[in-house]
Design an enzyme around this catalytic site. Structure first.
Site, PDB file in Angstrom:
ATOM      1  N   ILE A  14      -0.631   2.592  13.613  1.00  0.00           N
ATOM      2  CA  ILE A  14      -0.960   3.812  14.529  1.00  0.00           C
ATOM      3  C   ILE A  14      -2.212   2.518  14.872  1.00  0.00           C
ATOM      4  O   ILE A  14      -2.134   2.579  16.653  1.00  0.00           O
ATOM      5  CB  ILE A  14      -1.368   4.831  14.321  1.00  0.00           C
ATOM      6  CG1 ILE A  14      -2.095   5.873  15.754  1.00  0.00           C
ATOM      7  CG2 ILE A  14      -2.943   4.356  13.956  1.00  0.00           C
ATOM      8  CD1 ILE A  14      -0.597   5.849  16.360  1.00  0.00           C
ATOM      9  N   SER A  36     -10.678  -3.929   7.737  1.00  0.00           N
ATOM     10  CA  SER A  36     -10.019  -3.939   7.548  1.00  0.00           C
ATOM     11  C   SER A  36      -9.250  -5.023   5.772  1.00  0.00           C
ATOM     12  O   SER A  36      -9.870  -5.536   6.534  1.00  0.00           O
ATOM     13  CB  SER A  36      -7.631  -4.289   8.086  1.00  0.00           C
ATOM     14  OG  SER A  36      -6.587  -4.727   7.459  1.00  0.00           O
ATOM     15  N   ARG A  37      -8.268  -3.903   5.360  1.00  0.00           N
ATOM     16  CA  ARG A  37      -8.546  -4.846   3.779  1.00  0.00           C
ATOM     17  C   ARG A  37      -7.516  -5.238   3.555  1.00  0.00           C
ATOM     18  O   ARG A  37      -7.811  -6.884   2.779  1.00  0.00           O
ATOM     19  CB  ARG A  37      -8.599  -3.481   2.629  1.00  0.00           C
ATOM     20  CG  ARG A  37      -9.963  -2.457   2.814  1.00  0.00           C
ATOM     21  CD  ARG A  37      -9.365  -1.766   1.922  1.00  0.00           C
ATOM     22  NE  ARG A  37      -8.079  -1.295   2.550  1.00  0.00           N
ATOM     23  CZ  ARG A  37      -7.392  -0.075   1.602  1.00  0.00           C
ATOM     24  NH1 ARG A  37      -7.474   0.698   0.509  1.00  0.00           N
ATOM     25  NH2 ARG A  37      -6.223  -0.064   2.060  1.00  0.00           N
ATOM     26  N   LYS A  90      -6.535  11.314  14.520  1.00  0.00           N
ATOM     27  CA  LYS A  90      -6.149  12.800  14.342  1.00  0.00           C
ATOM     28  C   LYS A  90      -5.419  13.586  12.686  1.00  0.00           C
ATOM     29  O   LYS A  90      -4.161  11.855  12.943  1.00  0.00           O
ATOM     30  CB  LYS A  90      -4.660  13.890  14.528  1.00  0.00           C
ATOM     31  CG  LYS A  90      -3.724  12.748  15.572  1.00  0.00           C
ATOM     32  CD  LYS A  90      -2.361  12.973  14.957  1.00  0.00           C
ATOM     33  CE  LYS A  90      -2.301  13.768  13.390  1.00  0.00           C
ATOM     34  NZ  LYS A  90      -0.917  13.386  12.600  1.00  0.00           N
TER      35      LYS A  90
HETATM   36  P1  NAP Z   1      -0.798   3.372   7.434  1.00  0.00           P
HETATM   37  O1  NAP Z   1       0.134   2.957   8.886  1.00  0.00           O
HETATM   38  O2  NAP Z   1      -1.144   4.136   6.363  1.00  0.00           O
HETATM   39  O3  NAP Z   1      -2.024   2.869   8.144  1.00  0.00           O
HETATM   40  C1  NAP Z   1      -3.741   2.932   8.147  1.00  0.00           C
HETATM   41  C2  NAP Z   1      -4.594   2.074   7.414  1.00  0.00           C
HETATM   42  O4  NAP Z   1      -5.929   2.888   7.118  1.00  0.00           O
HETATM   43  C3  NAP Z   1      -4.035   1.269   6.673  1.00  0.00           C
HETATM   44  O5  NAP Z   1      -3.860   0.254   7.314  1.00  0.00           O
HETATM   45  C4  NAP Z   1      -5.550   1.235   5.734  1.00  0.00           C
HETATM   46  O6  NAP Z   1      -5.342  -0.289   6.585  1.00  0.00           O
HETATM   47  C5  NAP Z   1      -6.432   1.450   5.688  1.00  0.00           C
HETATM   48  N1  NAP Z   1      -6.414   1.862   4.553  1.00  0.00           N
HETATM   49  C6  NAP Z   1      -5.324   3.393   3.627  1.00  0.00           C
HETATM   50  N2  NAP Z   1      -6.141   3.573   2.560  1.00  0.00           N
HETATM   51  C7  NAP Z   1      -6.888   3.669   2.632  1.00  0.00           C
HETATM   52  C8  NAP Z   1      -8.277   3.658   1.847  1.00  0.00           C
HETATM   53  N3  NAP Z   1      -8.305   4.235   0.628  1.00  0.00           N
HETATM   54  N4  NAP Z   1      -9.853   2.888   2.634  1.00  0.00           N
HETATM   55  C9  NAP Z   1      -9.589   2.453   3.386  1.00  0.00           C
HETATM   56  N5  NAP Z   1      -9.046   1.846   4.523  1.00  0.00           N
HETATM   57  C10 NAP Z   1      -7.269   2.452   3.950  1.00  0.00           C
HETATM   58  O7  NAP Z   1      -1.578   4.911   8.594  1.00  0.00           O
HETATM   59  P2  NAP Z   1      -0.865   5.365  10.361  1.00  0.00           P
HETATM   60  O8  NAP Z   1       0.634   5.880  10.640  1.00  0.00           O
HETATM   61  O9  NAP Z   1      -1.257   4.532  11.168  1.00  0.00           O
HETATM   62  O10 NAP Z   1      -2.282   6.354  10.817  1.00  0.00           O
HETATM   63  C11 NAP Z   1      -3.315   6.263  10.402  1.00  0.00           C
HETATM   64  C12 NAP Z   1      -3.972   8.270  11.062  1.00  0.00           C
HETATM   65  O11 NAP Z   1      -2.759   8.030  12.256  1.00  0.00           O
HETATM   66  C13 NAP Z   1      -2.939   9.175  10.379  1.00  0.00           C
HETATM   67  O12 NAP Z   1      -4.531  10.255  10.349  1.00  0.00           O
HETATM   68  C14 NAP Z   1      -2.374   9.683  10.926  1.00  0.00           C
HETATM   69  O13 NAP Z   1      -1.827  10.857  10.753  1.00  0.00           O
HETATM   70  C15 NAP Z   1      -2.577   9.672  12.271  1.00  0.00           C
HETATM   71  N6  NAP Z   1      -1.693   8.870  13.491  1.00  0.00           N
HETATM   72  C16 NAP Z   1      -0.197   8.083  13.259  1.00  0.00           C
HETATM   73  C17 NAP Z   1       1.328   7.811  13.715  1.00  0.00           C
HETATM   74  C18 NAP Z   1       2.275   7.684  13.299  1.00  0.00           C
HETATM   75  O14 NAP Z   1       3.027   7.902  14.251  1.00  0.00           O
HETATM   76  N7  NAP Z   1       1.807   6.084  12.834  1.00  0.00           N
HETATM   77  C19 NAP Z   1       0.971   8.486  15.132  1.00  0.00           C
HETATM   78  C20 NAP Z   1      -0.643   9.472  15.437  1.00  0.00           C
HETATM   79  C21 NAP Z   1      -1.284   9.414  14.825  1.00  0.00           C
HETATM   80  P3  NAP Z   1      -6.193  -1.756   5.650  1.00  0.00           P
HETATM   81  O15 NAP Z   1      -5.088  -1.930   4.628  1.00  0.00           O
HETATM   82  O16 NAP Z   1      -5.587  -2.729   7.235  1.00  0.00           O
HETATM   83  O17 NAP Z   1      -7.686  -1.339   5.220  1.00  0.00           O
END
Ligand code: NAP
Length: 310
Positions: A14, A36-37, A90
């Site tokens: 996101i 970011s890690r 969210k």
């Molecule tokens: P994602 O691709 O898995 O990215 C989440 C990021 O958070 C990871 O790249 C990681 O970043 C970091 N992270 C993961 N576990 C962690 C931990 N234990 N401690 C610290 N950092 C951690 O997920 P995403 O889709 O972007 O979703 C993130 C949020 O946005 C969620 O709440 C989701 O509901 C919301 N969202 C997502 C979408 C969608 O379409 N994907 C749409 C709207 C809202 P680093 O490796 O960079 O540290």
């Protein structure tokens, strides 16, 4: 007024797909760092963690927390304690009650806490709210069905406890519903399907109502292949009303009233800018409360294990 200097924390899907482009196109907001890690963006200062960013990074005014919900509370508390405005992706956290101390901390620090609901900023949502204000709604049917393997590839956190499973997209529907219908809504039954190897549901059927006995159903599914559905169909005394494509399209009286490209995240950043100008917060927990109540009330079924690659 000087631009709001924002750092993105958690640089996953996101952050890349929506936050970076929205910041780039929103006046008065500037991306100044990433925490970011594992990832970085050429030309943008980088820290491995929020803690490191706050101690050794460039000056920032605000953080946009794009991490999974399970780790967001600690990050938000840390950022507010450091005097930064906070935008929460969210859902706002992993539990409902953890948000209240953040609201208190934001108020004490005179900083903004913005619990975003991006779907409420979809183009057809406010027009739908206005249309429905003049009508009696007879029933509502939510159909929110998408393919988790397409939209959340390799995101293990989504099926871990606190990751919400199918409610991760489903809460978007509830955020729209609670925006277009102003009266309090509540869950009356829930059927939740948990894969045998996961801690969060992969499908859910809900019934909701209001004080007048309005009939609302919601079918949420994470295993939808082929056409995807992000639809809310309302039967009203003025005829059917349909919000589709996650709130981008509105149809009523046989006419397409709104069909506009995605502008959700630009809207979120305009709102964040506006809020930070006065240090006001914007936190509505109604969608999160409905999800929590579905977990409280829900009958649990165990279904076949889910693997990322079928
Ligand atoms: P994602 O691709 O898995 O990215 C989440 C990021 O958070 C990871 O790249 C990681 O970043 C970091 N992270 C993961 N576990 C962690 C931990 N234990 N401690 C610290 N950092 C951690 O997920 P995403 O889709 O972007 O979703 C993130 C949020 O946005 C969620 O709440 C989701 O509901 C919301 N969202 C997502 C979408 C969608 O379409 N994907 C749409 C709207 C809202 P680093 O490796 O960079 O540290």
């Amino acid at each position: 007024m000087s631009p709001l200097r924002v750092a993105i924390v958690g640089f996953g899907k996101i952050a890349r797909d929506q936050h970076v482009p929205a910041i780039a196109t929103t006046e008065g907001v500037e991306l100044v760092a990433i925490a970011s890690r594992n990832a970085s963006l050429p030309g943008v200062p980088h820290a491995a963690t929020l803690d490191e960013l706050l101690h050794d990074g460039p000056e920032i005014d605000a953080v946009a927390l794009c991490t999974p919900p399970q780790v967001r509370h600690a990050q938000a508390a840390m950022a507010l304690a450091a005097g930064k405005h906070v935008m929460l992706e969210k859902p706002p956290g992993a539990t409902v009650a953890e948000i209240t101390p953040l609201v208190t901390a934001a108020r004490a620090a005179q900083r903004t806490l913005f619990a975003t609901w991006h779907s409420r900023f979809a183009s057809a949502v406010d027009p739908a709210r206005q249309l429905l204000a003049g009508r009696k709604v007879i029933s509502v049917k939510i159909t929110w069905k998408e393919d988790v393997r397409v939209w959340h590839p390799g995101q293990a956190w989504i099926f871990e406890a606190g990751g919400l499973g199918v409610f991760d997209p489903g809460i978007n529907a509830l955020s729209i519903l609670t925006r277009i219908l102003p009266q309090p809504l509540f869950v009356t039954s829930a059927d939740l399907a948990f894969p045998a190897n996961r801690d969060a549901p992969i499908a859910a059927n809900l019934a909701l109502s209001d004080a007048e006995g309005l009939k609302i159903t919601a079918e949420l599914d994470f295993l939808q292949t082929g056409p995807q559905s992000w639809d809310i169909d309302l039967d009203t005394n003025g005829g059917p009303v349909t919000l589709s494509m996650g709130g981008a399209r509105l149809r009523a009286g046989g006419a397409q009233l709104v069909d506009a490209a995605d502008a959700e995240y630009a809207g979120l950043y305009r709102r964040f800018r506006e809020l930070t100008a006065t240090g006001e917060s914007d936190v509505d927990l109604a969608p999160m409360q409905l999800v929590a109540d579905a977990f409280l009330l829900g009958r649990r079924r165990t279904v076949e294990p889910f693997e990322d690659v079928p």
